[in-house]
Scaffold this motif. Structure first.
Motif, PDB file in Angstrom:
ATOM      1  N   UNK A  42      -3.032  -3.606   3.670  1.00 20.11           N
ATOM      2  CA  UNK A  42      -4.409  -4.164   2.954  1.00 20.11           C
ATOM      3  C   UNK A  42      -4.410  -5.409   2.295  1.00 20.11           C
ATOM      4  N   UNK A  43      -2.968  -5.496   1.680  1.00 22.71           N
ATOM      5  CA  UNK A  43      -2.908  -6.564   0.979  1.00 22.71           C
ATOM      6  C   UNK A  43      -3.136  -7.976   1.855  1.00 22.71           C
ATOM      7  N   UNK A  44      -2.690  -7.905   3.016  1.00 16.10           N
ATOM      8  CA  UNK A  44      -2.836  -9.047   3.827  1.00 16.10           C
ATOM      9  C   UNK A  44      -4.056  -8.974   4.404  1.00 16.10           C
ATOM     10  N   UNK A  45      -4.777  -8.048   5.093  1.00 15.16           N
ATOM     11  CA  UNK A  45      -5.815  -7.885   5.885  1.00 15.16           C
ATOM     12  C   UNK A  45      -7.143  -7.486   5.062  1.00 15.16           C
ATOM     13  N   UNK A  88     -11.332   0.219   8.198  1.00 14.55           N
ATOM     14  CA  UNK A  88     -10.523   1.150   8.919  1.00 14.55           C
ATOM     15  C   UNK A  88      -9.349   1.673   8.590  1.00 14.55           C
ATOM     16  N   UNK A  89      -8.506   0.474   8.223  1.00 17.95           N
ATOM     17  CA  UNK A  89      -7.207   0.404   7.378  1.00 17.95           C
ATOM     18  C   UNK A  89      -7.325   1.389   5.950  1.00 17.95           C
ATOM     19  N   UNK A  90      -8.355   1.113   5.418  1.00 17.68           N
ATOM     20  CA  UNK A  90      -8.624   1.719   4.067  1.00 17.68           C
ATOM     21  C   UNK A  90      -8.806   3.198   4.205  1.00 17.68           C
ATOM     22  N   UNK A  91      -9.519   3.667   5.409  1.00 13.19           N
ATOM     23  CA  UNK A  91      -9.735   4.908   5.548  1.00 13.19           C
ATOM     24  C   UNK A  91      -8.676   5.607   5.992  1.00 13.19           C
ATOM     25  N   UNK A  92      -7.957   5.093   6.552  1.00 15.63           N
ATOM     26  CA  UNK A  92      -6.721   5.806   7.070  1.00 15.63           C
ATOM     27  C   UNK A  92      -5.553   6.001   5.750  1.00 15.63           C
ATOM     28  N   UNK A  93      -5.790   4.749   5.024  1.00 16.17           N
ATOM     29  CA  UNK A  93      -4.944   4.856   3.619  1.00 16.17           C
ATOM     30  C   UNK A  93      -5.402   5.857   2.900  1.00 16.17           C
ATOM     31  N   UNK A  94      -6.681   6.162   2.631  1.00 20.15           N
ATOM     32  CA  UNK A  94      -7.254   7.288   1.855  1.00 20.15           C
ATOM     33  C   UNK A  94      -6.760   8.662   2.087  1.00 20.15           C
ATOM     34  N   UNK A 142      10.418  -1.329   1.060  1.00 20.05           N
ATOM     35  CA  UNK A 142      10.341  -1.427   2.217  1.00 20.05           C
ATOM     36  C   UNK A 142       9.049  -1.110   3.012  1.00 20.05           C
ATOM     37  N   UNK A 143       8.311  -0.010   2.730  1.00 20.76           N
ATOM     38  CA  UNK A 143       7.197   0.266   3.108  1.00 20.76           C
ATOM     39  C   UNK A 143       6.079  -0.900   2.903  1.00 20.76           C
ATOM     40  N   UNK A 144       6.110  -1.337   1.748  1.00 23.37           N
ATOM     41  CA  UNK A 144       4.959  -2.726   1.719  1.00 23.37           C
ATOM     42  C   UNK A 144       5.206  -3.864   2.567  1.00 23.37           C
ATOM     43  N   UNK A 145       6.620  -4.131   2.352  1.00 22.61           N
ATOM     44  CA  UNK A 145       7.090  -5.153   3.348  1.00 22.61           C
ATOM     45  C   UNK A 145       6.796  -4.925   4.798  1.00 22.61           C
ATOM     46  N   UNK A 146       6.921  -3.753   5.224  1.00 27.31           N
ATOM     47  CA  UNK A 146       6.821  -3.706   6.511  1.00 27.31           C
ATOM     48  C   UNK A 146       5.090  -3.715   7.051  1.00 27.31           C
ATOM     49  N   UNK A 147       4.248  -2.961   6.029  1.00 29.22           N
ATOM     50  CA  UNK A 147       3.111  -3.039   6.387  1.00 29.22           C
ATOM     51  C   UNK A 147       2.669  -4.664   6.313  1.00 29.22           C
ATOM     52  N   UNK A 148       2.774  -5.197   5.131  1.00 24.21           N
ATOM     53  CA  UNK A 148       2.336  -6.701   4.946  1.00 24.21           C
ATOM     54  C   UNK A 148       3.159  -7.621   6.222  1.00 24.21           C
ATOM     55  N   UNK A 149       4.411  -7.333   6.594  1.00 21.52           N
ATOM     56  CA  UNK A 149       4.937  -8.118   7.493  1.00 21.52           C
ATOM     57  C   UNK A 149       4.261  -8.036   8.883  1.00 21.52           C
ATOM     58  N   UNK A 150       4.008  -6.723   9.245  1.00 22.18           N
ATOM     59  CA  UNK A 150       3.227  -6.623  10.564  1.00 22.18           C
ATOM     60  C   UNK A 150       1.813  -7.141  10.506  1.00 22.18           C
ATOM     61  N   UNK A 151       1.186  -6.920   8.990  1.00 22.08           N
ATOM     62  CA  UNK A 151      -0.247  -7.431   9.287  1.00 22.08           C
ATOM     63  C   UNK A 151      -0.170  -8.849   9.209  1.00 22.08           C
ATOM     64  N   UNK A 152       0.858  -9.643   8.713  1.00 21.98           N
ATOM     65  CA  UNK A 152       0.952 -11.010   9.123  1.00 21.98           C
ATOM     66  C   UNK A 152       0.709 -11.651  10.483  1.00 21.98           C
TER      67      UNK A 152
END
Lengths: 222, 311
Positions: free
Chosen positions: A76-79, A87-93, A123-133
């Motif tokens: 979410x931070x990136x996208x 969509x990501x927000x819903x899955x996150x919720x 690690x989780x945040x980095x993975x999420x942000x990295x893949x979103x890039x």
């Protein structure tokens, strides 16, 4: 539309609400801590080995949901300002709900959380942000890989509990099955939204899944 | 049959149990039992000493109604444990160790204290052989006992609060009271406690002593209301462990009346921890504010340069 399920309203097969009872949630102490809800997820036990096994399972599940939370936060931070963001927000919720549930279980049963939570945080945040890039496809691919790992993990837990004693672990099995179904839904959603079209999809998926397996292994022990 | 009963009772009262007398009054009881099963004036079999279960259990099975025969132990139960069922070895060990605590001021935390206790219970002093860890067993037993007592007290207080009969304490006060309660249990043994502490630090005792310490700290935080499931779980317990250990050290060399200096020290340490927690919160809040400020600046910059378009 995604199914919105409130984990708190879990009922037995008969769909009758269980009578509220004050369960012995902690077998070490004589005082009875009455449950706010009407039932107890972890069956009370005085067998040390069984208790250790249940605690280990809850610990790793809690760590998993915590990590998943952080992955979606990174995405979410990136996208967060793109079309994929609702969509990501819903899955996150939904993951937040899962985490809340596990927080409750850990607190009630005095389960120690894993020591590596700060590590999974980063690690989780980095993975999420990295893949979103890599774009929305990258984020979806990451989701597919992670959710597949988590579903597999929940399935093996379900198998373990079924082998031991399905009757005794009814509520726990119900909980894990429900969460596994949610994760499978996320997995399918990711596939629907062009996860496979990201370049290097197979490689990325393999690496992420190895990482998840390692994380699960360590969190069970530490 | 009353005469028989009288003789049987006399046989019971005499402390020396010879086989003949035992056989005699057991046979008498058998007769009594068969004569008048509902006769409540028959003394229950537990009021006489039956020692060797092996030889007597079969013959006196009928006379012993519902009572289990005593186990074939090597001691004579002269204190007359009425109605006592089979006692496990662990229960016996626990009883001896509890009794040994009385002899600690005299003998210290040693095997001698255990031996002295065994003798008062009517056992031979060689029963210290049951304890592989010697003095270590005694100290660990005492620690476990204190922790169990503390847990009971805290649970009771918790019940009181839940029933609305007592006010919930603030965290700092709760921690202070809990640690003070637990440390006060050391007061009767405070002169010899340094010896006990050094025993607990022996390498083969460390796993057990650490387990007891961590369970105690976990209990205190649980009843203080801690339900955290993040890294706070660890920091809080580490902090309390530090507080407890340092206060314990202060206590063993404290000579003030009723250990006032110790409780003052404890109070200060807890205040320190609370301060640190508050400072940490403040730092985090400030940090978050700073980050928000920076984000705001970045967004303004993006707006100005026209980069902030929806994709």
């Amino acid at each position: 539309m995604h199914r919105f399920v409130r984990p708190q309203l879990m009922l037995r097969d008969s769909k009758q609400p269980l009578l509220p009872r004050a369960g012995h949630l902690c077998t070490n102490h004589k005082s009875v801590v009455s449950s706010v809800r009407g039932y107890v997820v972890l069956p009370p036990t005085s067998d040390e080995e069984e208790k250790a096994m249940l605690h280990r399972m809850m610990r790793v599940d809690h760590a998993g949901e915590y990590g998943a939370n952080r992955i979606y936060a990174g995405q979410m931070a990136v996208l967060g300002r793109t079309q994929i963001s609702p969509l990501i927000q819903e899955m996150w919720d939904q993951e937040k709900q899962h985490l809340r549930k596990f927080n409750e279980i850990l607190a009630e049963n005095r389960v120690r959380p894993t020591l590596l939570l700060p590590l999974w945080n980063i690690a989780g945040f980095a993975l999420g942000a990295g893949s979103a890039l890599l774009g929305k496809e990258g984020a979806m691919a990451c989701t597919v890989a992670v959710e597949e790992s988590i579903s597999e993990h929940y399935n093996s837990q379900i198998r373990t509990l079924m082998e031991k004693d399905p009757e005794k672990y009814t509520e726990l099995l119900q909980l894990i099955k429900e969460f596994r179904d949610d994760e499978m839904e996320h997995h399918d959603t990711g596939l629907e939204h062009d996860a496979e079209s990201v370049p290097g999809y197979q490689l990325m998926k393999a690496i992420i899944q190895v990482g998840c397996k390692a994380a699960i292994y360590i969190s069970e022990r530490l | 049959s009353f005469a028989l009963l009288h003789v049987a009772v006399q046989g019971t009262v005499s402390l020396q149990c010879s086989n003949v007398r035992r056989g005699f009054h057991r046979a008498a009881l058998l007769r009594l039992a068969s004569d008048s099963k509902s006769d409540t004036s028959v003394p229950p079999p537990s009021y006489h000493e039956v020692h060797t279960a092996g030889e007597s259990s079969s013959s006196s099975a009928q006379g012993e109604s519902s009572e289990d025969a005593q186990p074939n132990t090597s001691f004579q139960d002269q204190s007359g444990e009425h109605g006592e069922d089979y006692e496990t070895e662990e229960q016996l060990q626990a009883r001896i160790l509890t009794a040994a605590l009385e002899f600690v001021p005299q003998h210290g935390w040693t095997v001698e204290a255990i031996a002295a206790a065994a003798e008062t219970l009517g056992l031979s002093s060689a029963s210290t052989g049951m304890f592989n860890n010697g003095a270590g067993d005694l100290v660990l037993h005492f620690v476990a006992q204190c922790n169990a007592q503390l847990a009971e007290t805290l649970a009771e207080q918790n019940n009181q609060v839940q029933l609305g009969q007592a006010e919930a304490k603030k965290t700092a006060e709760f921690l202070k009271d809990a640690v003070e309660t637990r440390l006060r249990m050391l007061i009767p043994y405070i002169d010899t406690w340094p010896q006990a502490m050094s025993i607990l630090l022996l390498p083969h005792n460390i796993p057990d002593s650490l387990k007891h310490l961590s369970t105690m700290v976990d209990d205190i935080w649980y009843y203080a209301g801690d339900r955290s499931t993040d890294v706070n779980w660890y920091t809080r317990r580490a902090a309390l462990t530090g507080i407890y250990n340092t206060t314990e050290l202060v206590m063993v060399q404290d000579s003030s009346p009723d250990f006032e200096e110790t409780w003052a020290f404890l109070d200060n340490r807890i205040k320190d921890v609370v301060n640190m927690a508050n400072t940490a919160k403040q730092v985090q809040a400030t940090g978050e504010a700073v980050v928000q400020g920076l984000m705001g600046a970045a967004i303004t910059l993006k707006n100005l340069t026209g980069m902030n378009q929806r994709r």
